[in-house]
Design a protein around this motif. Structure first.
Motif, PDB file in Angstrom:
ATOM      1  N   HIS A 292       0.883  -1.253  -0.099  1.00  0.00           N
ATOM      2  CA  HIS A 292       0.342  -0.469  -0.089  1.00  0.00           C
ATOM      3  C   HIS A 292       0.857   1.146   0.030  1.00  0.00           C
ATOM      4  N   ARG A 293       0.902   2.523  -0.968  1.00  0.00           N
ATOM      5  CA  ARG A 293       1.319   3.651  -0.715  1.00  0.00           C
ATOM      6  C   ARG A 293       0.203   4.631   0.018  1.00  0.00           C
ATOM      7  N   HIS A 294       1.403   6.550  -0.445  1.00  0.00           N
ATOM      8  CA  HIS A 294       0.576   6.456   0.213  1.00  0.00           C
ATOM      9  C   HIS A 294       0.083   7.877  -1.295  1.00  0.00           C
ATOM     10  N   ILE A 295      -1.414   8.417  -0.420  1.00  0.00           N
ATOM     11  CA  ILE A 295      -2.363   8.872  -1.303  1.00  0.00           C
ATOM     12  C   ILE A 295      -2.146  10.107  -1.320  1.00  0.00           C
ATOM     13  N   ALA A 296      -2.339  11.016  -2.344  1.00  0.00           N
ATOM     14  CA  ALA A 296      -2.174  12.620  -2.502  1.00  0.00           C
ATOM     15  C   ALA A 296      -3.750  12.980  -1.286  1.00  0.00           C
ATOM     16  N   PRO A 297      -3.526  14.244  -1.047  1.00  0.00           N
ATOM     17  CA  PRO A 297      -4.102  14.619  -0.138  1.00  0.00           C
ATOM     18  C   PRO A 297      -5.334  14.557   0.109  1.00  0.00           C
ATOM     19  N   TYR A 298      -5.786  16.170  -1.541  1.00  0.00           N
ATOM     20  CA  TYR A 298      -6.725  15.860  -1.893  1.00  0.00           C
ATOM     21  C   TYR A 298      -7.762  14.861  -2.442  1.00  0.00           C
ATOM     22  N   MET A 299      -6.957  13.371  -2.229  1.00  0.00           N
ATOM     23  CA  MET A 299      -7.836  12.063  -3.227  1.00  0.00           C
ATOM     24  C   MET A 299      -7.730  11.235  -1.635  1.00  0.00           C
ATOM     25  N   ARG A 300      -8.411  11.874  -0.907  1.00  0.00           N
ATOM     26  CA  ARG A 300      -8.279  10.887   1.038  1.00  0.00           C
ATOM     27  C   ARG A 300      -9.140   9.610   0.851  1.00  0.00           C
TER      28      ARG A 300
ATOM     29  N   PRO B  67       6.014  -4.063 -11.126  1.00  0.00           N
ATOM     30  CA  PRO B  67       5.488  -3.180 -10.261  1.00  0.00           C
ATOM     31  C   PRO B  67       4.196  -2.485 -10.728  1.00  0.00           C
ATOM     32  N   LYS B  68       3.457  -3.091 -10.645  1.00  0.00           N
ATOM     33  CA  LYS B  68       1.686  -2.024 -11.015  1.00  0.00           C
ATOM     34  C   LYS B  68       1.453  -1.311 -10.363  1.00  0.00           C
ATOM     35  N   GLY B  69       1.272  -0.308 -10.800  1.00  0.00           N
ATOM     36  CA  GLY B  69       0.719   0.848  -9.434  1.00  0.00           C
ATOM     37  C   GLY B  69      -0.930   1.074  -9.812  1.00  0.00           C
ATOM     38  N   ILE B  70      -1.241   1.080  -8.830  1.00  0.00           N
ATOM     39  CA  ILE B  70      -2.925   0.746  -9.084  1.00  0.00           C
ATOM     40  C   ILE B  70      -3.689   2.155  -8.351  1.00  0.00           C
ATOM     41  N   TYR B  71      -4.327   2.594  -8.549  1.00  0.00           N
ATOM     42  CA  TYR B  71      -5.431   4.507  -7.831  1.00  0.00           C
ATOM     43  C   TYR B  71      -7.274   3.591  -8.016  1.00  0.00           C
ATOM     44  N   THR B  72      -7.510   3.013  -6.971  1.00  0.00           N
ATOM     45  CA  THR B  72      -8.547   2.946  -7.271  1.00  0.00           C
ATOM     46  C   THR B  72      -9.717   4.722  -6.094  1.00  0.00           C
ATOM     47  N   GLN B  73     -10.467   5.032  -7.337  1.00  0.00           N
ATOM     48  CA  GLN B  73     -10.549   6.486  -6.585  1.00  0.00           C
ATOM     49  C   GLN B  73     -12.142   6.160  -5.802  1.00  0.00           C
ATOM     50  N   GLY B  74     -12.340   6.916  -4.779  1.00  0.00           N
ATOM     51  CA  GLY B  74     -12.856   6.855  -4.207  1.00  0.00           C
ATOM     52  C   GLY B  74     -14.238   7.442  -4.938  1.00  0.00           C
ATOM     53  N   ARG B  75     -15.626   7.355  -3.774  1.00  0.00           N
ATOM     54  CA  ARG B  75     -16.266   8.032  -3.660  1.00  0.00           C
ATOM     55  C   ARG B  75     -16.863   9.743  -4.434  1.00  0.00           C
ATOM     56  N   PHE B  76     -15.944  10.630  -2.997  1.00  0.00           N
ATOM     57  CA  PHE B  76     -16.018  11.486  -3.806  1.00  0.00           C
ATOM     58  C   PHE B  76     -14.259  12.089  -4.369  1.00  0.00           C
ATOM     59  N   ASN B  77     -13.946  12.886  -4.685  1.00  0.00           N
ATOM     60  CA  ASN B  77     -13.121  13.283  -4.908  1.00  0.00           C
ATOM     61  C   ASN B  77     -12.743  14.888  -5.870  1.00  0.00           C
ATOM     62  N   SER B  78     -11.625  15.808  -4.763  1.00  0.00           N
ATOM     63  CA  SER B  78     -12.122  17.165  -4.623  1.00  0.00           C
ATOM     64  C   SER B  78     -11.328  16.985  -6.649  1.00  0.00           C
TER      65      SER B  78
END
Length: 472
Positions: free
Chosen positions: A96-104, A440-451
């Motif tokens: 698991h990797r750090h998530i950008a602050p505005y995509m918490r 190393p495949k990076g995977i971003y899962t978007q949350g319900r709210f994304n600023s």
């Protein structure tokens, strides 16, 4: 239509690669259980073939100690399999990797995916270890493998071919013989090459045609630096071991020794005495390895004669060095003093039982000597844990280092192994090896709210507000 007899190596190799790639695409990434099972099958086969391996390598070299073969070839791979088996679950686990602050409300992770088909080109000097260590790393990472070993060890290759064919289907792991240039030109998903720097350049050039990533395990002139006054039996014995293991035909053998000018005579006397202790029957001892063939033997003789012609002092050490002539392509342990830069031996990797000794006056002189040359695959330092040791570690760059010993860093499975600069690129062994042969495949899962949705067109004051916040 081309007949079977007329098929080129490139065509043969290409067909095998196509079969393996199709099998990978059909079956997908193997599970943890499957990878562990494959590693254990190979371990069982390797142990079962131990005697055949020892006999084959002895045949190919003319004489090589079965203990050296068991230790450096079979045991090394078995220990590597055990290491991977115990840690594979952790290696495969997504991180698991750090998530950008505005995509918490979203999440990031990296999953390690097999590359597909890995090509391996292995050398003759450790024909089992340097063939199978990349193979087991590729299997652990979930890949299929094509292996092309050196043609200089045909008896060993026959045993390897039998071992691998009994253990794996050809669409998973296969061994081939033929043209190395054709093999390195294939569109693999990764290519691992172990061998000389000169050949490594041509392999990398061929691989670049298909943008194939390469791991190059090369060689070079690895120094052994002895601190002033550190001419102790333990230190010199380790240099004897590292230099004369497999007749000096080891890519991480200490190529030359840097000895304080006040210690040269003591080092030479100790080296001679400890060579005699290691090989009581001289160069015809059953534990003393021959040079692999006449051509390589003549290359080493030419290095010595070139040094002699340019004024070096050549000293054969150990018991009855003259007996070397009684055994085919065998060279007595030899020390060279008075080496100068106009001698080939000062620049070429030796790959034999020849040890040049260079005197230095201050540790800075030794460091400068190392740094004036291409970066070595290994560096050995013998001395106390003091400022000189720290200075050597901080001011030199090498693939790996062993302190107060030689060779054995290669047996530390949790350390990455590989060179730097002219001694190689990329690592295998350890988690670094698993990751080298994985994607190393990076995977971003978007949350319900994304600023960042506030930044969709059409842009306006909201977009300006968000940008001002991000760029504050």
């Amino acid at each position: 239509m081309t007949s079977t007899a007329q098929r080129t190596d490139a065509e043969r190799f290409g067909d095998i690669l196509a079969v393996q790639r199709a099998a990978y695409l059909r079956d997908g990434a193997p599970s943890l259980a499957q990878r562990r099972s494959d590693l254990k099958k190979l371990k069982t086969a390797l142990i079962a073939h131990r005697g055949a391996i020892e006999d084959a390598i002895n045949t190919d070299f003319g004489n090589r100690s079965r203990h050296e073969t068991a230790m450096m070839e079979v045991t090394g791979v078995v220990q590597g399999i055990d290491y991977l088996d115990r840690r594979l679950r952790r290696f495969m686990r997504p991180s698991h990797r750090h998530i950008a602050p505005y995509m918490r409300l979203g999440s990031n992770r990296v999953e390690y995916q097999p590359l597909g088909v890995v090509g391996v080109i292995s050398p003759w000097n450790y024909p089992v270890n340097l063939s199978l260590m990349p193979v087991i790393t590729a299997i652990a990472a979930g890949n299929r493998v094509m292996l092309k070993p050196s043609k200089l060890v045909p008896a060993t290759n026959a045993v390897l071919a039998s071992l691998l064919s009994q253990t794996f289907p050809t669409d998973q792991v296969t061994i081939v013989d033929g043209d190395g240039s054709a093999f390195s030109s294939l569109p693999f998903d990764h290519l691992v090459f172990t061998g000389s720097t000169a050949v490594g350049r041509s392999v990398m050039k061929a691989a670049s045609e298909h943008l194939v990533p390469v791991t190059l395990e090369l060689g070079g002139k690895s120094p052994a630096i002895l601190a002033k006054g550190n001419i102790k039996d333990q230190a010199v014995s380790d240099i004897v071991f590292g230099k004369l293991l497999s007749g000096g035909q080891t890519c991480i053998a200490p190529d030359y020794a840097l000895v304080h000018e006040s210690d040269v005579d003591a080092f030479l006397a100790s080296y001679d005495r400890l060579v005699k202790a290691a090989y009581p029957d001289g160069p015809t001892s059953k534990d003393y390895t021959s040079i692999v063939n006449d051509k390589e033997h003549q290359n080493l003789v030419a290095l010595i004669e070139d040094a002699r012609a340019h004024g070096a002092q050549i000293i054969e050490v150990g018991h009855r060095p003259g007996d070397a002539s009684r055994r085919p392509h065998t060279l007595a342990p030899t020390v060279v003093l008075g080496v100068t830069d106009d001698m080939r031996i000062a620049h070429e990797e030796i790959f034999g039982p020849i040890l040049p000794i260079f005197a230095y006056g201050h540790i800075d002189d030794a460091i400068d000597y190392v740094n004036a040359r291409p970066r070595p695959l290994a560096l050995y330092y013998f001395g106390a844990n003091d400022t000189d040791r720290r200075k050597v570690l901080d001011q030199t760059t090498s693939g790996n280092v062993t302190i107060n010993g030689t060779i054995m860093h290669v047996g530390q499975d949790d350390l990455p192994f590989g060179g730097v600069g002219a001694s190689g690129m990329g690592k295998y062994h350890g988690i670094e090896g698993f990751r080298t042969l994985s994607h190393p495949k990076g995977i971003y899962t978007q949350g319900r709210f994304n600023s960042m949705r506030l930044m969709h067109a059409p842009f306006g004051k909201t977009a300006d507000t968000v940008l001002n916040f991000l760029l504050r």
